[in-house]
Design an enzyme around this catalytic site. Structure first.
Site, mmCIF file in Angstrom:
data_model
loop_
_atom_site.group_PDB
_atom_site.id
_atom_site.type_symbol
_atom_site.label_atom_id
_atom_site.label_comp_id
_atom_site.label_asym_id
_atom_site.label_seq_id
_atom_site.Cartn_x
_atom_site.Cartn_y
_atom_site.Cartn_z
ATOM 1 N N SER A 35 43.421 36.205 38.823
ATOM 2 C CA SER A 35 43.197 35.223 37.692
ATOM 3 C C SER A 35 43.464 35.465 36.342
ATOM 4 C CB SER A 35 41.495 34.772 37.914
ATOM 5 O OG SER A 35 41.249 33.779 37.105
ATOM 6 N N TYR A 106 40.756 39.611 51.323
ATOM 7 C CA TYR A 106 41.046 40.691 50.348
ATOM 8 C C TYR A 106 41.036 41.753 51.013
ATOM 9 C CZ TYR A 106 39.280 37.359 46.672
ATOM 10 O OH TYR A 106 39.069 36.213 45.854
ATOM 11 N N ALA A 254 45.540 27.394 40.837
ATOM 12 C CA ALA A 254 45.845 25.855 40.182
ATOM 13 C C ALA A 254 44.577 25.990 38.687
ATOM 14 C CB ALA A 254 45.221 24.705 40.861
ATOM 15 N N GLY A 255 43.473 26.487 39.261
ATOM 16 C CA GLY A 255 42.351 26.512 37.899
ATOM 17 C C GLY A 255 42.748 27.457 36.956
ATOM 18 N N ASP A 256 43.467 28.352 37.196
ATOM 19 C CA ASP A 256 43.834 29.244 36.249
ATOM 20 C C ASP A 256 44.972 28.662 35.436
ATOM 21 O OD1 ASP A 256 41.812 31.076 37.129
ATOM 22 O OD2 ASP A 256 43.809 32.138 38.414
HETATM 23 O O1 KDG Z 1 42.230 31.925 40.712
HETATM 24 C C1 KDG Z 1 43.401 32.639 41.542
HETATM 25 C C2 KDG Z 1 42.864 33.975 42.061
HETATM 26 O O2 KDG Z 1 41.740 33.620 42.925
HETATM 27 C C3 KDG Z 1 43.920 34.693 42.762
HETATM 28 O O3 KDG Z 1 44.905 34.926 41.982
HETATM 29 C C4 KDG Z 1 43.288 35.976 43.090
HETATM 30 O O4 KDG Z 1 42.183 37.031 41.367
HETATM 31 C C5 KDG Z 1 41.963 36.521 42.333
HETATM 32 C C6 KDG Z 1 40.694 36.716 43.067
HETATM 33 O O5 KDG Z 1 39.974 37.348 42.738
HETATM 34 O O6 KDG Z 1 40.597 35.876 43.826
#
Ligand code: KDG
Length: 312
Positions: A35, A106, A254-256
């Protein structure tokens, strides 16, 4: 030119080429994500500067992240290479079981990124920034990363925070506790959130009611509402900016795109309202492709989009 500093974990994303359950996906496409890295690139695309404080592993994915972000204009001088842990990765399953939604899986526990600590925060570097940005993800990944956010926010001239609650990283109770703790400790210039996160943090998903509470902690509140657009609240005012209907490939990032574009244009002297309109265009383009950073538009590209949509 304004400068932003972000703190967070840079991840390598493996995005499924085909929609459906991952057990049946055979091909993945690699992207640099995370993010706060996304925020940085979005900020830079609107003509400002950004650096990220982060850790990556001493591995191919770590080098990939640094080279990519350097290529995007990010100041990578504060990314440490950690030879004791790997760069975190994640996979994205798309459009299954819920059409138009994406699921992040993850592989980041014990990653180099989660080893971020206050020792990585250079006071002079942070003080040189106009604004410091981080998110709930960084609070969630480890105690030391959380402390790094506190340290940087202590030195910050201005602060932006995106609640970005990822329920695979912590429970709703823990998210509520830690986000309220940061709101109580630091006054924010910008709080970027959405209706789902507001429900978790405040028990309130009505955007107007939630924003009213959040305004006790922040000068400006941006409430993202997915495809519906977003609303902005400040100084007793509310502004709503609508979304656009486009084909959705992957909504992650998208939010970022919205937040980083919005902040950057505000620092370029746009009104908050116009900055939000442009941020929504960035988010709209973002959902049309796989990857969080590849479709982040320049200001002129956003203007072309708006001209076409206004005339259609
Ligand atoms: O907002 C997008 C992120 O969720 C993605 O790039 C991965 O940073 C991330 C996460 O921790 O989910």
């Amino acid at each position: 030119m304004a400068k932003m500093v972000t703190l967070g974990e840079i991840l390598i994303q493996f995005n499924s080429i085909t929609p459906g359950p991952l057990r049946h996906v055979n091909y993945f496409e690699k992207h640099v994500a995370g993010s706060e890295a996304n925020y940085c690139v979005a900020f830079i695309r609107q003509g400002n500067e950004c650096g990220i404080i982060a850790r990556v592993g001493k591995d191919e994915f770590g080098y990939n992240a640094i080279e990519w972000l350097r290529g995007k204009g990010v100041d990578v001088s504060q990314i440490k290479i950690d030879d004791s842990s790997p760069t975190g990765i994640f996979f994205i399953q798309r459009h299954y079981p819920v059409p138009y939604k994406s699921d992040s899986i993850y592989y980041r526990k014990g990653s180099a990124g989660s080893k971020l600590s206050p020792n990585d925060v250079d006071e002079k570097y942070v003080r040189s920034a106009d604004i410091v940005h981080s998110s709930g993800i960084t609070l969630a990944i480890s105690d030391t990363a959380k402390e790094a956010v506190y340290e940087a926010f202590d030195f910050a001239r201005a602060r932006s925070f995106d609640t970005n609650i990822r329920l695979k990283l912590w429970s709703p109770d823990k998210a509520r506790y830690e986000i309220m703790r940061i709101l109580n400790k630091f006054h924010l210039n910008f709080l970027i959130t959405d209706t789902d996160d507001s429900k978790i943090v405040l028990g309130e998903s009505d955007p107007d009611k939630a924003a009213k509470v959040f305004l006790n902690y922040a000068d400006v509140v941006v409430m993202k509402m997915g495809a519906k657009g977003a609303a902005l609240y400040y100084e007793g005012k509310k502004y709503y900016s609508h979304g656009y209907t486009v084909p959705v490939e992957d909504v992650v990032g998208a939010g970022d795109a919205l937040g980083g574009t919005f902040l950057s244009l505000y620092y370029r002297g746009f009104t908050l309202e116009k900055a939000l309109d442009y941020g929504i265009v960035a988010a709209t383009l973002n959902v049309m492709i796989r990857g969080d950073q590849e479709n982040l538009p320049s200001t002129t590209d956003i203007e072309q989009f708006l001209r076409e949509f206004e005339n259609s």
